[in-house]
Design an enzyme around this catalytic site. Structure first.
Site, PDB file in Angstrom:
ATOM      1  N   ASN A   9       0.874  -1.179   0.000  1.00 28.64           N
ATOM      2  CA  ASN A   9       0.000   0.000   0.000  1.00 28.64           C
ATOM      3  C   ASN A   9       0.910   1.228   0.000  1.00 28.64           C
ATOM      4  O   ASN A   9       1.504   1.566   1.012  1.00 28.64           O
ATOM      5  CB  ASN A   9      -0.893  -0.042   1.253  1.00 28.64           C
ATOM      6  CG  ASN A   9      -1.761   1.192   1.387  1.00 28.64           C
ATOM      7  OD1 ASN A   9      -1.802   2.041   0.489  1.00 28.64           O
ATOM      8  ND2 ASN A   9      -2.465   1.292   2.514  1.00 28.64           N
ATOM      9  N   TRP A  10       1.005   1.851  -1.172  1.00 27.89           N
ATOM     10  CA  TRP A  10       1.955   2.967  -1.307  1.00 27.89           C
ATOM     11  C   TRP A  10       1.434   4.239  -0.649  1.00 27.89           C
ATOM     12  O   TRP A  10       2.176   5.223  -0.526  1.00 27.89           O
ATOM     13  CB  TRP A  10       2.255   3.228  -2.789  1.00 27.89           C
ATOM     14  CG  TRP A  10       2.995   2.113  -3.485  1.00 27.89           C
ATOM     15  CD1 TRP A  10       3.340   0.884  -2.965  1.00 27.89           C
ATOM     16  CD2 TRP A  10       3.480   2.112  -4.836  1.00 27.89           C
ATOM     17  NE1 TRP A  10       3.995   0.131  -3.912  1.00 27.89           N
ATOM     18  CE2 TRP A  10       4.104   0.862  -5.070  1.00 27.89           C
ATOM     19  CE3 TRP A  10       3.456   3.044  -5.872  1.00 27.89           C
ATOM     20  CZ2 TRP A  10       4.689   0.524  -6.300  1.00 27.89           C
ATOM     21  CZ3 TRP A  10       4.039   2.712  -7.100  1.00 27.89           C
ATOM     22  CH2 TRP A  10       4.656   1.459  -7.301  1.00 27.89           C
ATOM     23  N   LYS A  11       0.156   4.250  -0.276  1.00 27.48           N
ATOM     24  CA  LYS A  11      -0.451   5.420   0.388  1.00 27.48           C
ATOM     25  C   LYS A  11      -0.216   6.695  -0.434  1.00 27.48           C
ATOM     26  O   LYS A  11      -0.223   6.639  -1.666  1.00 27.48           O
ATOM     27  CB  LYS A  11       0.052   5.541   1.831  1.00 27.48           C
ATOM     28  CG  LYS A  11      -0.157   4.231   2.617  1.00 27.48           C
ATOM     29  CD  LYS A  11       0.091   4.358   4.094  1.00 27.48           C
ATOM     30  CE  LYS A  11      -0.133   3.009   4.788  1.00 27.48           C
ATOM     31  NZ  LYS A  11       0.032   3.074   6.233  1.00 27.48           N
ATOM     32  N   HIS A  95      -9.369   0.909   5.301  1.00 31.64           N
ATOM     33  CA  HIS A  95      -8.076   1.189   5.940  1.00 31.64           C
ATOM     34  C   HIS A  95      -8.285   2.195   7.073  1.00 31.64           C
ATOM     35  O   HIS A  95      -9.065   3.137   6.938  1.00 31.64           O
ATOM     36  CB  HIS A  95      -7.072   1.730   4.916  1.00 31.64           C
ATOM     37  CG  HIS A  95      -5.678   1.712   5.444  1.00 31.64           C
ATOM     38  ND1 HIS A  95      -5.226   2.639   6.361  1.00 31.64           N
ATOM     39  CD2 HIS A  95      -4.658   0.855   5.231  1.00 31.64           C
ATOM     40  CE1 HIS A  95      -3.976   2.346   6.677  1.00 31.64           C
ATOM     41  NE2 HIS A  95      -3.607   1.278   6.015  1.00 31.64           N
ATOM     42  N   GLU A  97      -6.645   4.579   8.013  1.00 37.50           N
ATOM     43  CA  GLU A  97      -6.396   5.976   7.612  1.00 37.50           C
ATOM     44  C   GLU A  97      -7.569   6.545   6.815  1.00 37.50           C
ATOM     45  O   GLU A  97      -7.662   7.765   6.654  1.00 37.50           O
ATOM     46  CB  GLU A  97      -5.081   6.060   6.812  1.00 37.50           C
ATOM     47  CG  GLU A  97      -3.875   5.852   7.730  1.00 37.50           C
ATOM     48  CD  GLU A  97      -2.647   5.287   7.038  1.00 37.50           C
ATOM     49  OE1 GLU A  97      -2.623   5.223   5.798  1.00 37.50           O
ATOM     50  OE2 GLU A  97      -1.712   4.884   7.761  1.00 37.50           O
ATOM     51  N   GLU A 182      -4.961  -5.002  10.740  1.00 37.12           N
ATOM     52  CA  GLU A 182      -3.980  -3.938  10.925  1.00 37.12           C
ATOM     53  C   GLU A 182      -4.247  -3.223  12.251  1.00 37.12           C
ATOM     54  O   GLU A 182      -5.079  -2.313  12.306  1.00 37.12           O
ATOM     55  CB  GLU A 182      -4.074  -2.929   9.769  1.00 37.12           C
ATOM     56  CG  GLU A 182      -3.724  -3.506   8.419  1.00 37.12           C
ATOM     57  CD  GLU A 182      -3.121  -2.463   7.479  1.00 37.12           C
ATOM     58  OE1 GLU A 182      -2.109  -2.775   6.840  1.00 37.12           O
ATOM     59  OE2 GLU A 182      -3.636  -1.330   7.409  1.00 37.12           O
ATOM     60  N   GLY A 188       2.992   2.311  10.851  1.00 36.62           N
ATOM     61  CA  GLY A 188       3.932   3.418  10.696  1.00 36.62           C
ATOM     62  C   GLY A 188       4.677   3.773  11.970  1.00 36.62           C
ATOM     63  O   GLY A 188       5.321   4.817  12.043  1.00 36.62           O
ATOM     64  N   SER A 228       3.890  -2.172  10.330  1.00 37.43           N
ATOM     65  CA  SER A 228       5.335  -2.243  10.551  1.00 37.43           C
ATOM     66  C   SER A 228       5.931  -3.590  10.127  1.00 37.43           C
ATOM     67  O   SER A 228       6.861  -4.099  10.774  1.00 37.43           O
ATOM     68  CB  SER A 228       5.689  -1.910  12.010  1.00 37.43           C
ATOM     69  OG  SER A 228       5.307  -0.574  12.318  1.00 37.43           O
ATOM     70  N   GLY A 249       3.068  -1.151   4.270  1.00 35.48           N
ATOM     71  CA  GLY A 249       3.078   0.274   3.961  1.00 35.48           C
ATOM     72  C   GLY A 249       4.489   0.737   3.630  1.00 35.48           C
ATOM     73  O   GLY A 249       4.982   0.558   2.517  1.00 35.48           O
ATOM     74  N   GLY A 250       5.160   1.315   4.626  1.00 32.71           N
ATOM     75  CA  GLY A 250       6.470   1.939   4.411  1.00 32.71           C
ATOM     76  C   GLY A 250       7.466   1.069   3.653  1.00 32.71           C
ATOM     77  O   GLY A 250       8.139   1.542   2.722  1.00 32.71           O
TER      78      GLY A 250
HETATM   79  P1  13P Z   1       3.360   0.348   7.670  1.00 31.97           P
HETATM   80  O1  13P Z   1       3.860  -0.927   7.041  1.00 31.97           O
HETATM   81  O2  13P Z   1       4.046   1.571   7.171  1.00 31.97           O
HETATM   82  O3  13P Z   1       3.283   0.241   9.147  1.00 31.97           O
HETATM   83  O4  13P Z   1       1.827   0.517   7.150  1.00 31.97           O
HETATM   84  C1  13P Z   1       0.952  -0.562   7.234  1.00 31.97           C
HETATM   85  C2  13P Z   1      -0.278  -0.223   6.511  1.00 31.97           C
HETATM   86  O5  13P Z   1      -1.043   0.623   6.936  1.00 31.97           O
HETATM   87  C3  13P Z   1      -0.553  -0.921   5.255  1.00 31.97           C
HETATM   88  O6  13P Z   1      -1.832  -0.665   4.790  1.00 31.97           O
END
Ligand code: 13P
Length: 266
Positions: A9-11, A95, A97, A182, A188, A228, A249-250
Site C-alpha cells: 500500500n503505497w499510500k 483502511h 487511515e 492492521e 507506521g 510495521s 506500507g512503508g
Molecule cells: P506500515 O507498514 O508503514 O506500518 O503501514 C501498514 C499499513 O497501513 C498498510 O496498509
C-alpha cells in the site's frame, strides 16, 4: 492450501516518475516468485502507468479505495468500473487511515477535520460489495486503536468490523475476500504486533467469517497482517497458521525490502 498474498500500500507517495522507477526495480527483483500473489496499490494517479509496467510480470494491481456508486454526481470519487478500466484486480477498503483512525497522533487533525476521512463499518460494507459487484477482490482492513487494545476491546472491535463488512455478502463471495488485520497502533510506528498475538486475532477474524458464512468460506478466506512489516519480522509473522500474507506500507516503497517480504512468504 491458501496462496500467500503480499500487497504494498503505497499510500500518499509517488509521482508518476517515482512509481515507474519503483515498479521497474520491483519487477526485476520478484521475477521468479510465482507461488505468491504480489499486489501493488499505488495512488490513483499512478494506476495506469503501473498497469502498463506490470503487464509482462506476475505483479497485480490494486487501488487504495473504491467508491460504492458506479457513476454519477459524486465529485472526487473513483468507481469500480474506473478501477477495472485502469487494470486493477484488487481494491482496499476500510483502511484505518480512511476511517480517520491514526496510530501516530496528528494534533492538527481535530475531530472536525478527521471527518474528511469518513469511512465507517457501513460505508466499508458498501465499498466491499461494490468491489465484489465489479469483480474486484476486496482487501478489507480491520483493527483496533491503542486505547481499544488497552481496554480489552480488541476482539470485539475486530468482530464488529468483520461482521459489518460481510453484511449482505454470500458465503461464495465471502470466500474470495482478503481481510487485513492492521492494529492501528502498529501502523507506521515500527511497533509490530507480536506474531503470536497477530495470529490469534487473525484466528478471531477467521472464526467470525465461519460464524457468518460457514467453514468452507472461513478456510478459503485469506488474512493478511499489516503494521510495521519489515524484511526482518516478515518470516516470523508469515509462518503462523492464520496469517496468509502481509499488507505492507512503508517497506513497500523500497523495492528491495518489499521483495524480501515476498521471498519470506514463499
Ligand atoms: P506500515 O507498514 O508503514 O506500518 O503501514 C501498514 C499499513 O497501513 C498498510 O496498509
Amino acid at each position: 492450501m491458501r496462496k500467500p498474498i503480499i500487497a504494498g500500500n503505497w499510500k500518499l507517495n509517488g509521482t508518476i516518475a517515482e512509481a515507474q522507477a519503483l515498479i521497474a526495480e520491483l519487477k526485476a527483483l520478484v521475477r521468479d516468485s510465482n507461488n505468491v500473489d504480489i499486489v501493488v496499490c499505488p495512488p490513483f494517479t499512478a494506476l495506469s502507468t503501473v498497469a502498463s509496467a506490470v503487464t509482462s510480470s506476475s505483479i497485480q494491481l490494486g487501488a487504495q479505495d473504491i467508491f460504492f456508486r458506479q457513476k454519477g454526481a459524486y465529485t472526487g470519487q473513483i468507481s469500480g468500473p474506473m478501477l477495472l478500466d485502469c487494470g486493477c484486480k484488487y481494491a482496499i477498503m476500510g483502511h484505518s487511515e480512511r476511517r480517520g483512525r491514526f496510530g501516530v497522533p496528528e494534533p492538527d487533525l481535530t475531530e472536525e477535520i478527521l471527518q474528511v476521512f469518513g469511512d465507517n463499518d457501513k460505508t466499508v460494507n458498501l465499498k466491499l460489495r461494490a468491489a465484489l459487484f465489479n469483480g474486484l477482490t476486496p482487501i478489507c482492513c480491520v483493527g483496533e486503536v491503542l486505547a481499544e487494545r488497552e481496554s480489552g476491546k480488541t476482539d470485539a472491535i475486530v468482530q464488529a468490523q468483520v461482521t459489518g463488512a460481510l453484511d449482505g455478502v454470500s458465503a461464495d463471495e465471502a470466500a474470495t475476500i482478503v481481510f487485513a488485520y492492521e492494529p492501528v497502533w502498529a501502523i507506521g510506528t515500527g511497533k509490530v504486533c507480536a506474531a503470536d498475538e497477530a495470529d490469534r486475532v487473525c484466528g478471531i477474524i477467521r472464526a467470525t467469517v465461519a460464524g457468518l458464512a460457514g467453514d468452507t468460506a472461513a478456510q478459503a478466506v485469506r488474512i493478511q497482517y499489516g503494521g510495521s512489516v519489515k524484511p526482518d519480522n516478515a518470516a516470523d509473522l508469515l509462518g503462523r497458521p492464520n496469517i496468509d500474507g502481509a499488507l505492507v506500507g512503508g517497506a513497500s516503497l523500497k523495492a528491495s525490502d518489499f521483495a524480501a517480504i515476498v521471498k519470506a512468504a514463499e
